[in-house]
Each structure stands twice: as structure tokens, then as C-alpha cells.
Scaffold this motif. Structure first.
Motif, PDB file in Angstrom:
ATOM      1  N   LEU A  50       0.735  -1.224  -0.050  1.00 47.08           N
ATOM      2  CA  LEU A  50       0.029  -0.011   0.093  1.00 47.08           C
ATOM      3  C   LEU A  50       0.807   1.442  -0.011  1.00 47.08           C
ATOM      4  O   LEU A  50       0.656   2.100  -0.703  1.00 47.08           O
ATOM      5  CB  LEU A  50      -0.834  -0.071   1.270  1.00 47.08           C
ATOM      6  N   ALA A  51       1.954   1.212   0.781  1.00 44.92           N
ATOM      7  CA  ALA A  51       2.859   2.542   0.717  1.00 44.92           C
ATOM      8  C   ALA A  51       3.353   2.872  -0.715  1.00 44.92           C
ATOM      9  O   ALA A  51       3.497   3.859  -0.898  1.00 44.92           O
ATOM     10  CB  ALA A  51       3.852   2.152   1.884  1.00 44.92           C
ATOM     11  N   ARG A  52       3.819   1.756  -1.170  1.00 44.40           N
ATOM     12  CA  ARG A  52       4.416   2.089  -2.689  1.00 44.40           C
ATOM     13  C   ARG A  52       3.420   2.549  -3.483  1.00 44.40           C
ATOM     14  O   ARG A  52       3.722   3.276  -4.422  1.00 44.40           O
ATOM     15  CB  ARG A  52       5.087   0.620  -3.361  1.00 44.40           C
ATOM     16  N   LEU A  53       2.072   1.973  -3.319  1.00 45.38           N
ATOM     17  CA  LEU A  53       1.235   2.655  -4.456  1.00 45.38           C
ATOM     18  C   LEU A  53       0.537   4.093  -3.859  1.00 45.38           C
ATOM     19  O   LEU A  53       0.382   4.492  -4.923  1.00 45.38           O
ATOM     20  CB  LEU A  53      -0.045   1.570  -4.368  1.00 45.38           C
ATOM     21  N   ALA A  54       0.616   4.290  -2.686  1.00 48.11           N
ATOM     22  CA  ALA A  54       0.384   5.615  -2.330  1.00 48.11           C
ATOM     23  C   ALA A  54       1.438   6.371  -2.884  1.00 48.11           C
ATOM     24  O   ALA A  54       1.166   7.646  -3.482  1.00 48.11           O
ATOM     25  CB  ALA A  54       0.189   5.675  -0.801  1.00 48.11           C
ATOM     26  N   ALA A  55       2.888   6.044  -2.688  1.00 46.76           N
ATOM     27  CA  ALA A  55       3.849   7.061  -3.258  1.00 46.76           C
ATOM     28  C   ALA A  55       3.754   7.171  -4.972  1.00 46.76           C
ATOM     29  O   ALA A  55       4.059   7.946  -5.432  1.00 46.76           O
ATOM     30  CB  ALA A  55       5.290   6.226  -2.664  1.00 46.76           C
ATOM     31  N   GLY A  56       3.254   5.980  -5.612  1.00 45.86           N
ATOM     32  CA  GLY A  56       3.408   5.988  -6.848  1.00 45.86           C
ATOM     33  C   GLY A  56       1.993   6.966  -7.319  1.00 45.86           C
ATOM     34  O   GLY A  56       2.127   7.503  -8.285  1.00 45.86           O
ATOM     35  N   ARG A  57       0.928   6.866  -6.533  1.00 49.24           N
ATOM     36  CA  ARG A  57      -0.083   7.771  -6.804  1.00 49.24           C
ATOM     37  C   ARG A  57       0.359   9.231  -6.853  1.00 49.24           C
ATOM     38  O   ARG A  57       0.023  10.244  -7.587  1.00 49.24           O
ATOM     39  CB  ARG A  57      -1.294   7.470  -5.866  1.00 49.24           C
ATOM     40  N   LEU A  58       1.131   9.654  -5.837  1.00 43.87           N
ATOM     41  CA  LEU A  58       1.703  11.020  -5.381  1.00 43.87           C
ATOM     42  C   LEU A  58       2.661  11.274  -6.627  1.00 43.87           C
ATOM     43  O   LEU A  58       2.441  12.456  -7.248  1.00 43.87           O
ATOM     44  CB  LEU A  58       2.364  11.070  -3.965  1.00 43.87           C
ATOM     45  N   ALA A  59       3.435  10.447  -6.979  1.00 41.68           N
ATOM     46  CA  ALA A  59       4.573  10.695  -8.145  1.00 41.68           C
ATOM     47  C   ALA A  59       3.724  10.821  -9.331  1.00 41.68           C
ATOM     48  O   ALA A  59       4.064  11.853 -10.034  1.00 41.68           O
ATOM     49  CB  ALA A  59       5.509   9.507  -8.276  1.00 41.68           C
ATOM     50  N   GLY A  60       2.670   9.921  -9.672  1.00 38.74           N
ATOM     51  CA  GLY A  60       1.866  10.072 -10.800  1.00 38.74           C
ATOM     52  C   GLY A  60       1.122  11.507 -10.950  1.00 38.74           C
ATOM     53  O   GLY A  60       1.338  12.061 -11.870  1.00 38.74           O
ATOM     54  N   ASP A  61       0.548  11.732  -9.919  1.00 38.41           N
ATOM     55  CA  ASP A  61      -0.329  12.920 -10.112  1.00 38.41           C
ATOM     56  C   ASP A  61       0.764  14.451  -9.839  1.00 38.41           C
ATOM     57  O   ASP A  61       0.544  15.392 -10.456  1.00 38.41           O
ATOM     58  CB  ASP A  61      -0.912  13.318  -8.703  1.00 38.41           C
ATOM     59  N   ALA A  62       2.010  14.171  -9.425  1.00 37.56           N
ATOM     60  CA  ALA A  62       3.022  15.335  -9.484  1.00 37.56           C
ATOM     61  C   ALA A  62       3.462  15.425 -11.055  1.00 37.56           C
ATOM     62  O   ALA A  62       3.423  16.484 -11.577  1.00 37.56           O
ATOM     63  CB  ALA A  62       4.350  15.173  -8.792  1.00 37.56           C
ATOM     64  N   VAL A  63       3.815  14.424 -11.644  1.00 35.33           N
ATOM     65  CA  VAL A  63       4.212  14.458 -13.055  1.00 35.33           C
ATOM     66  C   VAL A  63       3.032  14.958 -13.851  1.00 35.33           C
ATOM     67  O   VAL A  63       3.158  15.842 -14.852  1.00 35.33           O
ATOM     68  CB  VAL A  63       4.825  12.903 -13.751  1.00 35.33           C
ATOM     69  N   GLY A  64       1.850  14.413 -13.703  1.00 35.81           N
ATOM     70  CA  GLY A  64       0.699  14.780 -14.547  1.00 35.81           C
ATOM     71  C   GLY A  64       0.395  16.366 -14.093  1.00 35.81           C
ATOM     72  O   GLY A  64       0.029  16.877 -15.103  1.00 35.81           O
ATOM     73  N   SER A  65       0.541  16.896 -13.315  1.00 37.25           N
ATOM     74  CA  SER A  65       0.580  18.354 -12.927  1.00 37.25           C
ATOM     75  C   SER A  65       1.404  19.185 -13.827  1.00 37.25           C
ATOM     76  O   SER A  65       1.325  20.423 -14.055  1.00 37.25           O
ATOM     77  CB  SER A  65       0.458  18.624 -11.270  1.00 37.25           C
ATOM     78  N   ILE A  66       2.607  18.584 -13.820  1.00 41.11           N
ATOM     79  CA  ILE A  66       3.662  19.245 -14.503  1.00 41.11           C
ATOM     80  C   ILE A  66       3.563  19.351 -15.921  1.00 41.11           C
ATOM     81  O   ILE A  66       3.943  20.114 -16.704  1.00 41.11           O
ATOM     82  CB  ILE A  66       5.144  18.792 -13.969  1.00 41.11           C
ATOM     83  N   VAL A  67       3.489  18.114 -16.486  1.00 47.21           N
ATOM     84  CA  VAL A  67       3.581  17.901 -17.969  1.00 47.21           C
ATOM     85  C   VAL A  67       1.904  18.046 -18.591  1.00 47.21           C
ATOM     86  O   VAL A  67       1.160  17.478 -17.971  1.00 47.21           O
ATOM     87  CB  VAL A  67       3.923  16.417 -18.250  1.00 47.21           C
ATOM     88  N   PRO A  68       2.037  18.929 -19.431  1.00 45.94           N
ATOM     89  CA  PRO A  68       0.831  19.165 -20.049  1.00 45.94           C
ATOM     90  C   PRO A  68       0.145  18.222 -21.023  1.00 45.94           C
ATOM     91  O   PRO A  68       0.137  18.139 -22.262  1.00 45.94           O
ATOM     92  CB  PRO A  68       1.016  20.544 -20.771  1.00 45.94           C
ATOM     93  N   SER A  69      -0.569  17.271 -20.426  1.00 41.08           N
ATOM     94  CA  SER A  69      -1.254  16.140 -21.225  1.00 41.08           C
ATOM     95  C   SER A  69      -2.527  15.691 -20.390  1.00 41.08           C
ATOM     96  O   SER A  69      -2.526  14.467 -20.458  1.00 41.08           O
ATOM     97  CB  SER A  69      -0.343  15.021 -21.476  1.00 41.08           C
ATOM     98  N   ALA A  70      -3.220  16.403 -19.632  1.00 38.59           N
ATOM     99  CA  ALA A  70      -4.470  16.150 -19.270  1.00 38.59           C
ATOM    100  C   ALA A  70      -4.410  15.004 -18.161  1.00 38.59           C
ATOM    101  O   ALA A  70      -5.129  14.222 -18.168  1.00 38.59           O
ATOM    102  CB  ALA A  70      -5.698  15.677 -20.421  1.00 38.59           C
ATOM    103  N   ARG A  71      -3.389  15.157 -17.415  1.00 38.31           N
ATOM    104  CA  ARG A  71      -3.029  14.317 -16.319  1.00 38.31           C
ATOM    105  C   ARG A  71      -2.526  12.851 -16.681  1.00 38.31           C
ATOM    106  O   ARG A  71      -2.292  12.060 -15.929  1.00 38.31           O
ATOM    107  CB  ARG A  71      -4.331  14.119 -15.336  1.00 38.31           C
TER     108      ARG A  71
END
Length: 103
Positions: A50-71
Motif C-alpha cells: 500500500l505504501a508503494r502504491l500511495a507513493a506511486g499515486r503521488l508521483a504520478g499526480d505530480a508528473v501529471g500536474s507538471i506535464v501538459p497532457s491532461a493528467r
């Protein structure tokens, strides 16, 4: 012009109780996302903590916020995190896609 009045007001209005409530709700939402992704991953035959998936969710959301491609830019990051946790690439990709559909 830019001033610091808004920042000063925000600090003056700061409430530790409100901040704690916000932090708790944010953690609960993140845990919910990670639990759903974990269930999806398990349904596909994978097992990730669960901790790895939570970290993955945060990392994915961070990249999705920076890169302009609709998340969607963060989804490969999430799949890579699942792969690093021991899930096969096809399962990881399918799990991220299915989790996105459920969202």
C-alpha cells in the motif's frame, strides 16, 4: 503588483485544527486511491504494498500536474512504480488503466 499582504493574511488566519483536519482528509483520500489501486492490481494477479502504491499515486499526480497532457503523463510513472514493486509490466499497465477507468 505583487504584494505579501495575502501571504501575511493567510498566516494570520492559520488554524492548527483546520490544518490537521485538512491533512487527515488528504491522507484518507490518498489511502482510498491506493487501496482501490491495490485491489485492482490484486484482481490482475499482482501484489504491491500500500505504501508503494500511495507513493506511486503521488508521483504520478505530480508528473501529471507538471506535464501538459491532461493528467495522463503520470500514468506511466504509476505503472513503473508497480513494476518496481514486482508486478509484471502488462499487469501494471492494465492495473493503472483500469484504475483510471474506475476513477
Amino acid at each position: 503588483g505583487f504584494g505579501l499582504d495575502g501571504v501575511a493574511r493567510a498566516f494570520a488566519d492559520f488554524s492548527p485544527a483546520r490544518f490537521a483536519a485538512y491533512a487527515a482528509l488528504t491522507a484518507a483520500v490518498l489511502a482510498g486511491y491506493a487501496l482501490r489501486w491495490q485491489r485492482v492490481t490484486r484482481s490482475l494477479g499482482g501484489e504491491v504494498g500500500l505504501a508503494r502504491l500511495a507513493a506511486g499515486r503521488l508521483a504520478g499526480d505530480a508528473v501529471g500536474s507538471i506535464v501538459p497532457s491532461a493528467r495522463l503523463a503520470g500514468e506511466p510513472v504509476r505503472a513503473a512504480v508497480a513494476c518496481a514493486g514486482g508486478v509484471e509490466a502488462t499487469q501494471a499497465s492494465a492495473g493503472v488503466a483500469l484504475d483510471r477507468v474506475l476513477e
